[in-house]
Design a protein around this motif. Structure first.
Motif, PDB file in Angstrom:
ATOM      1  N   THR A 495       0.862  -1.182   0.000  1.00  0.00           N
ATOM      2  CA  THR A 495       0.000   0.000   0.000  1.00  0.00           C
ATOM      3  C   THR A 495       0.894   1.227   0.000  1.00  0.00           C
ATOM      4  N   ASN A 496       0.280   2.401   0.078  1.00  0.00           N
ATOM      5  CA  ASN A 496       1.084   3.615   0.064  1.00  0.00           C
ATOM      6  C   ASN A 496       2.022   3.726   1.258  1.00  0.00           C
ATOM      7  N   ASN A 497       1.697   3.049   2.360  1.00  0.00           N
ATOM      8  CA  ASN A 497       2.579   3.166   3.523  1.00  0.00           C
ATOM      9  C   ASN A 497       2.967   1.829   4.150  1.00  0.00           C
ATOM     10  N   SER A 498       2.683   0.699   3.464  1.00  0.00           N
ATOM     11  CA  SER A 498       3.030  -0.586   4.070  1.00  0.00           C
ATOM     12  C   SER A 498       3.492  -1.607   3.037  1.00  0.00           C
ATOM     13  N   PHE A 499       4.425  -2.456   3.482  1.00  0.00           N
ATOM     14  CA  PHE A 499       4.926  -3.596   2.711  1.00  0.00           C
ATOM     15  C   PHE A 499       4.820  -4.806   3.629  1.00  0.00           C
ATOM     16  N   THR A 500       4.060  -5.824   3.222  1.00  0.00           N
ATOM     17  CA  THR A 500       3.867  -7.007   4.056  1.00  0.00           C
ATOM     18  C   THR A 500       4.097  -8.258   3.235  1.00  0.00           C
ATOM     19  N   ILE A 501       4.877  -9.194   3.782  1.00  0.00           N
ATOM     20  CA  ILE A 501       5.155 -10.437   3.071  1.00  0.00           C
ATOM     21  C   ILE A 501       4.811 -11.635   3.945  1.00  0.00           C
ATOM     22  N   ASN A 502       4.128 -12.601   3.338  1.00  0.00           N
ATOM     23  CA  ASN A 502       3.807 -13.879   3.961  1.00  0.00           C
ATOM     24  C   ASN A 502       4.172 -14.986   2.986  1.00  0.00           C
ATOM     25  N   THR A 503       4.640 -16.101   3.501  1.00  0.00           N
ATOM     26  CA  THR A 503       5.069 -17.204   2.641  1.00  0.00           C
ATOM     27  C   THR A 503       4.318 -18.474   3.014  1.00  0.00           C
ATOM     28  N   TYR A 504       3.927 -19.237   1.975  1.00  0.00           N
ATOM     29  CA  TYR A 504       3.018 -20.365   2.170  1.00  0.00           C
ATOM     30  C   TYR A 504       3.521 -21.636   1.497  1.00  0.00           C
ATOM     31  N   ASP A 505       3.143 -22.762   2.062  1.00  0.00           N
ATOM     32  CA  ASP A 505       3.255 -24.034   1.386  1.00  0.00           C
ATOM     33  C   ASP A 505       2.282 -24.016   0.213  1.00  0.00           C
ATOM     34  N   ALA A 506       2.772 -24.353  -0.979  1.00  0.00           N
ATOM     35  CA  ALA A 506       1.943 -24.191  -2.175  1.00  0.00           C
ATOM     36  C   ALA A 506       0.683 -25.044  -2.145  1.00  0.00           C
ATOM     37  N   GLU A 507       0.811 -26.274  -1.712  1.00  0.00           N
ATOM     38  CA  GLU A 507      -0.335 -27.178  -1.792  1.00  0.00           C
ATOM     39  C   GLU A 507      -1.360 -26.919  -0.694  1.00  0.00           C
ATOM     40  N   THR A 508      -0.903 -26.724   0.531  1.00  0.00           N
ATOM     41  CA  THR A 508      -1.842 -26.599   1.652  1.00  0.00           C
ATOM     42  C   THR A 508      -2.230 -25.164   1.953  1.00  0.00           C
ATOM     43  N   GLY A 509      -1.440 -24.196   1.493  1.00  0.00           N
ATOM     44  CA  GLY A 509      -1.702 -22.808   1.826  1.00  0.00           C
ATOM     45  C   GLY A 509      -1.324 -22.445   3.252  1.00  0.00           C
ATOM     46  N   THR A 510      -0.622 -23.341   3.941  1.00  0.00           N
ATOM     47  CA  THR A 510      -0.224 -23.110   5.328  1.00  0.00           C
ATOM     48  C   THR A 510       0.993 -22.193   5.378  1.00  0.00           C
ATOM     49  N   PRO A 511       0.999 -21.160   6.221  1.00  0.00           N
ATOM     50  CA  PRO A 511       2.186 -20.302   6.343  1.00  0.00           C
ATOM     51  C   PRO A 511       3.394 -21.097   6.827  1.00  0.00           C
ATOM     52  N   ILE A 512       4.562 -20.829   6.268  1.00  0.00           N
ATOM     53  CA  ILE A 512       5.778 -21.504   6.728  1.00  0.00           C
ATOM     54  C   ILE A 512       6.614 -20.588   7.619  1.00  0.00           C
ATOM     55  N   ASP A 513       6.181 -19.348   7.788  1.00  0.00           N
ATOM     56  CA  ASP A 513       6.919 -18.382   8.593  1.00  0.00           C
ATOM     57  C   ASP A 513       5.940 -17.325   9.068  1.00  0.00           C
ATOM     58  N   SER A 514       6.348 -16.549  10.033  1.00  0.00           N
ATOM     59  CA  SER A 514       5.502 -15.460  10.508  1.00  0.00           C
ATOM     60  C   SER A 514       5.517 -14.299   9.519  1.00  0.00           C
ATOM     61  N   SER A 515       4.530 -13.451   9.611  1.00  0.00           N
ATOM     62  CA  SER A 515       4.399 -12.303   8.726  1.00  0.00           C
ATOM     63  C   SER A 515       5.457 -11.247   9.057  1.00  0.00           C
ATOM     64  N   TYR A 516       5.907 -10.537   8.030  1.00  0.00           N
ATOM     65  CA  TYR A 516       6.901  -9.471   8.214  1.00  0.00           C
ATOM     66  C   TYR A 516       6.401  -8.228   7.499  1.00  0.00           C
ATOM     67  N   SER A 517       6.333  -7.111   8.211  1.00  0.00           N
ATOM     68  CA  SER A 517       5.792  -5.875   7.635  1.00  0.00           C
ATOM     69  C   SER A 517       6.701  -4.702   7.928  1.00  0.00           C
ATOM     70  N   ILE A 518       6.776  -3.810   6.948  1.00  0.00           N
ATOM     71  CA  ILE A 518       7.471  -2.541   7.115  1.00  0.00           C
ATOM     72  C   ILE A 518       6.447  -1.438   6.913  1.00  0.00           C
ATOM     73  N   ILE A 519       6.359  -0.538   7.872  1.00  0.00           N
ATOM     74  CA  ILE A 519       5.437   0.592   7.793  1.00  0.00           C
ATOM     75  C   ILE A 519       6.248   1.874   7.621  1.00  0.00           C
ATOM     76  N   LYS A 520       5.838   2.694   6.668  1.00  0.00           N
ATOM     77  CA  LYS A 520       6.441   4.017   6.500  1.00  0.00           C
ATOM     78  C   LYS A 520       5.396   5.065   6.839  1.00  0.00           C
ATOM     79  N   ASP A 521       5.604   5.752   7.934  1.00  0.00           N
ATOM     80  CA  ASP A 521       4.650   6.782   8.361  1.00  0.00           C
ATOM     81  C   ASP A 521       4.785   8.025   7.490  1.00  0.00           C
TER      82      ASP A 521
END
Length: 521
Positions: A495-521
């Motif tokens: 978005t205009n002030n956020s970058f968020t990345i999540n990674t998933y197992d392709a078949e199950t859609g289960t996250p393999i790691d926690s979410s990571y976000s950068i916010i620019k105020d």
């Protein structure tokens, strides 16, 4: 074997240098035995309906037609969110390439866009021409239909939707590398797969990953790949090698999902030795000023909303070229909120095969360039493992550049000079020491607000055509890493002030790691 230890410090300590030397002692690794056999996972869902060959037996029965369909269309993001770039082969040379687009499936009041049709390549004795067209003036969040004119005839109309530039989502995948499972023994037989059967296997898994991802995340607007779309580098340029390379490109482009999903690809070390890459893909703003470009083409850049994407051709070991491209892109778009670099080689990864050898050859030079140009994120591939870093910065010191290994035309694929040098312990010690050229600027996790430093991501294989192991000892710059021996993909929301990345197992859609976000105020 070195003992496992994770050192979390803001400065690189002498003890950690010794630890990395221990890692480097493992040397350069050969191809892995880890891969995914398509015959063991035969079921696929699609984005909307079961409208393509998603059954494994059907896929095998139709493979001869799929692999020789060299005229499939690729779609890439254009110079900005209002444009799309089309590329394809044709058997006939036209005065101009054409794509027409409309807001209805009947193609009433369609607008036609003209482009170029030029000599491409010869496959099995047949000349093919490369066609490129840019479609402009597209409105956000709108459904369109397009048709490509191929060999004098308008083809079937396909639907494509534009996104919201202020809030969009991309799918980030690693190394599809169609054909990399060559030499593996499938469950259906006792013989090793040849290049043809490997391409069939990996193309099927590629379609499966795309379909799973788009079913699980229909909000995805376009795809980003950090390179190695195919496996066959075709170094010797023989007719058989070029044909195998084109089988793999046909397999890569075959999923029906790619008829409506633009893909921003990068040049990997397996893509870079022939013109096949630039024949198939029509990238925006190619950096033709690149002095040490490869046969596959150049780096490039584009914008989408508040994000500037700069795709560098890291197979070119001349860092001055990459600096020039980055500075040109930023000068053209100085006010974009996000600056994202995409490159193949992982200068900050955690895989056995590259993260302490050829993958870091440009680290000492690129790290300060990224800092100086306020790059926010670097998306990498090459190591077929998942790894994300803390926020990293240059340490501000001078380091060796190892220019003796940056031979023009090597294309990143033939790193035999470096491999040989790393067998010398004295050189290895210096190589590792010089590459301790970073500072951990921020170790926060979860949601970061206005952090210092650059965030680096390395993506695992999206097809399972080839996986590498993680190095025995996790580097101190790595915040999280994973190797599940299953295809994964990441979803990035910007978005205009956020970058968020999540990674998933392709078949199950289960996250393999926690979410990571950068916010620019």
């Amino acid at each position: 074997m070195c003992p496992f230890h994770v050192k979390k410090s803001k400065k690189v300590a002498a003890a950690y240098v010794a630890a990395v030397l221990c890692m480097a002692s493992f040397g350069v690794f050969a191809a892995t035995e880890h891969w995914n056999d398509a015959s063991l996972t035969p079921q696929v869902t699609t984005r909307t309906t079961v409208s393509e060959n998603t059954d494994w037996q059907q896929w095998k029965d139709n493979w001869d037609a799929i692999k020789t369909n060299y005229e499939q269309v690729s779609i890439a993001p254009g110079a900005d969110a209002s444009q799309l770039n089309f590329g394809w082969y044709s058997k006939e040379k036209a005065d101009r390439a054409q794509v027409r687009i409309a807001d209805n499936q009947a193609m009433k009041h369609a607008v036609t866009f003209d482009g170029s049709c030029q000599d491409g390549t010869v496959i099995s004795g047949v000349p093919y021409y490369t066609n490129k067209v840019t479609v402009k003036d597209l409105k956000p969040e709108t459904t369109y239909w397009y048709q490509v004119r191929l060999n004098g005839k308008w083809q079937e109309a396909h639907q494509i939707k534009t996104g919201n530039p202020d809030d969009f989502t991309i799918m980030y995948v690693g190394d599809p590398q169609i054909g990399a499972s060559s030499g593996q023994i499938p469950s259906e037989g006792t013989a090793k797969q040849n290049g043809d059967i490997a391409a069939r296997n990996d193309s099927y898994n590629w379609a499966k990953t795309l379909n799973y991802a788009l079913a699980q995340h229909p909000e995805i607007n376009f795809l980003v790949s950090p390179g190695d779309q195919i496996n066959e580098p075709a170094e010797d340029q023989s007719a058989a090698k070029i044909q195998m390379q084109e089988y793999q490109y046909a397999g890569y482009l075959s999923p029906a999902a790619l008829r409506s999903l633009p893909a921003a690809t990068s040049i990997g070390n397996h893509d870079c030795m022939t013109s096949g890459y630039q024949n198939h893909f029509n990238v925006p703003n190619p950096f033709t000023e690149e002095t040490n470009s490869t046969k596959a083409g150049y780096g490039y850049y584009y914008t989408y909303g508040s994000a500037l994407f700069i795709v560098i051709n890291a197979n070119n070991y001349n860092a001055a070229d990459h600096q020039a491209l980055i500075e040109k892109a930023i000068k053209a778009h100085p006010d974009t909120k996000w600056r994202i670099v995409v490159m193949h080689q992982d200068i900050y990864g955690s895989g056995k095969d590259h993260s302490d050898s050829d993958g870091i050859l440009l680290r000492t030079q690129l790290t300060p360039i990224f800092d100086a140009n306020k790059i926010d994120v670097v998306l990498q591939g090459h190591d077929h493992t998942y790894a994300r870093t803390y926020q990293l910065s240059s340490d501000g010191k001078d380091h060796a550049t190892f220019d003796q290994f940056k031979v023009a035309g090597q294309c990143g694929q033939k790193h035999n000079l470096l491999d040989a040098a790393l067998k010398n312990q004295e050189f290895k010690n210096n190589y590792v020491s010089q590459n301790m050229c970073y500072t951990i600027a921020d170790m926060s996790q979860g949601v970061l607000r206005n952090p210092k430093g650059v965030f680096y991501m390395s993506s695992n294989s999206a097809t399972g055509s080839k996986f590498y192991e993680l190095i025995p000892q996790q580097q101190d710059y790595i915040a999280a890493r994973s190797q599940t021996w299953r295809p994964t993909y990441s979803v990035i929301r910007i978005t205009n002030n956020s970058f968020t990345i999540n990674t998933y197992d392709a078949e199950t859609g289960t996250p393999i790691d926690s979410s990571y976000s950068i916010i620019k105020d």
